[in-house]
Design an enzyme around this catalytic site. Structure first.
Site, mmCIF file in Angstrom:
data_model
loop_
_atom_site.group_PDB
_atom_site.id
_atom_site.type_symbol
_atom_site.label_atom_id
_atom_site.label_comp_id
_atom_site.label_asym_id
_atom_site.label_seq_id
_atom_site.Cartn_x
_atom_site.Cartn_y
_atom_site.Cartn_z
ATOM 1 C CG ASP A 8 -1.655 -5.641 10.694
ATOM 2 O OD1 ASP A 8 -1.848 -5.965 11.867
ATOM 3 O OD2 ASP A 8 -0.543 -5.279 10.253
ATOM 4 C CG ASP A 46 0.817 -1.509 11.148
ATOM 5 O OD1 ASP A 46 1.770 -1.973 11.817
ATOM 6 O OD2 ASP A 46 0.995 -0.876 10.084
ATOM 7 C CG HIS A 48 2.612 2.846 12.358
ATOM 8 N ND1 HIS A 48 3.615 2.050 12.846
ATOM 9 C CD2 HIS A 48 2.215 2.253 11.196
ATOM 10 C CE1 HIS A 48 3.814 1.032 12.013
ATOM 11 N NE2 HIS A 48 2.964 1.122 11.013
ATOM 12 C CG HIS A 52 6.286 4.529 12.773
ATOM 13 N ND1 HIS A 52 6.774 3.707 11.793
ATOM 14 C CD2 HIS A 52 6.566 3.936 13.959
ATOM 15 C CE1 HIS A 52 7.320 2.642 12.367
ATOM 16 N NE2 HIS A 52 7.203 2.759 13.680
ATOM 17 C CG HIS A 81 0.551 2.570 7.112
ATOM 18 N ND1 HIS A 81 1.853 2.909 6.845
ATOM 19 C CD2 HIS A 81 0.603 1.459 7.885
ATOM 20 C CE1 HIS A 81 2.668 2.036 7.418
ATOM 21 N NE2 HIS A 81 1.934 1.149 8.073
ATOM 22 C CE LYS A 106 1.330 -5.945 13.034
ATOM 23 N NZ LYS A 106 1.653 -4.975 11.979
ATOM 24 C CB CYS A 151 1.849 -7.758 8.927
ATOM 25 S SG CYS A 151 2.603 -6.102 9.058
HETATM 26 C C1 VGL Z 1 2.032 -3.758 6.911
HETATM 27 C C2 VGL Z 1 3.418 -2.419 5.691
HETATM 28 C C3 VGL Z 1 3.516 -1.521 6.733
HETATM 29 C C4 VGL Z 1 1.209 -5.012 6.976
HETATM 30 C C5 VGL Z 1 2.109 -2.872 7.967
HETATM 31 O O1 VGL Z 1 0.244 -5.050 7.770
HETATM 32 O O2 VGL Z 1 1.510 -5.956 6.222
HETATM 33 N N1 VGL Z 1 2.701 -3.527 5.786
HETATM 34 N N2 VGL Z 1 2.860 -1.768 7.858
HETATM 35 ZN ZN ZN Z 2 2.762 -0.247 9.320
#
Ligand code: VGL
Ligand code: ZN
Length: 201
Positions: A8, A46, A48, A52, A81, A106, A151
């Site tokens: 990410d 990530d 979404h 979401h 996000h 994801k 993550c």
């Molecule tokens: C993440 C919070 C929400 C991450 C992703 O990449 O760690 N944290 N979505």
């Molecule tokens: Zn996320």
């Protein structure tokens, strides 16, 4: 055979982004330099939908970082996000992507969050990354990127569960909550994981 999993490295998690990890951009040059030392490099993203259910904006009366239950699972509520096809969901332009052979997205299912690059948080659906890595003969994974306490941690833990040797590269990751970092690494090691610094690879 060892794989680097870059988690990410997306604009929304970097300074200026909506869910910025403090100093998050400092890990990018380290990750760029590391890549040539691995048999395989993959990344997670990530990704979404705009509505979401992990977004606080979807829960009237709730605030960012409140915790709720989402389909029976504890869920931290995040700012909107990494919305699909937005600039915030793009990889940082500083990230060297030439060696990234596969990208696993994801968080696309509205009703369940997905911290790990291997499975959603309910462990209902695999992304395919585990089978892909095994198909490529990978036995060891090294996990880096953002964020260390979400993550990166869950990807490294699921990797252990899938039977990989799993290592977190501690100077190539940073947490959302700095207070969590030490304990997460200690807990990860007591579960069978390892930590390493990039200069020792
Ligand atoms: C993440 C919070 C929400 C991450 C992703 O990449 O760690 N944290 N979505
Ligand atoms: Zn996320």
């Amino acid at each position: 055979m060892k794989a680097l999993i870059i988690v990410d490295i997306q604009n929304d998690f970097l300074p200026g982004g909506v869910l910025a990890v403090r100093n998050g951009d400092a890990v990018i040059p380290i990750i760029n330099k590391l890549q040539s030392q691995f048999d395989l490099v993959v990344a997670t993203q990530d990704w979404h939908p705009a509505d979401h259910k992990s977004f606080a904006s979807m829960h009237p009366g709730k605030k960012i970082f409140d915790e709720i239950k989402l389909n029976g699972l504890p869920q931290v509520l995040w700012p909107d996000h990494c919305v699909q096809e937005t600039e915030g969901a793009e990889f940082s332009s500083m990230l060297d992507t030439k060696k990234i052979e596969a990208i696993f997205r994801k968080g696309m299912d509205n009703n369940v969050d997905s911290y790990s690059g291997f499975f959603d948080n309910g462990k209902k659906k695999a992304t395919g990354m585990g089978a892909y890595l095994k198909g490529r003969g990978i036995t060891s994974i090294y996990v880096c990127g953002l964020a260390a306490d979400y993550c990166v941690n869950f990807t490294a833990l699921d990797g252990l569960e899938l039977g990989f040797d799993s290592t977190i590269i501690t100077d190539a990751t940073l947490p959302i909550n700095e207070g969590n970092f030490k304990k997460i690494i200690e807990d990860f090691k007591s579960t069978g994981g390892q930590e390493i610094r990039s200069d020792a690879i």
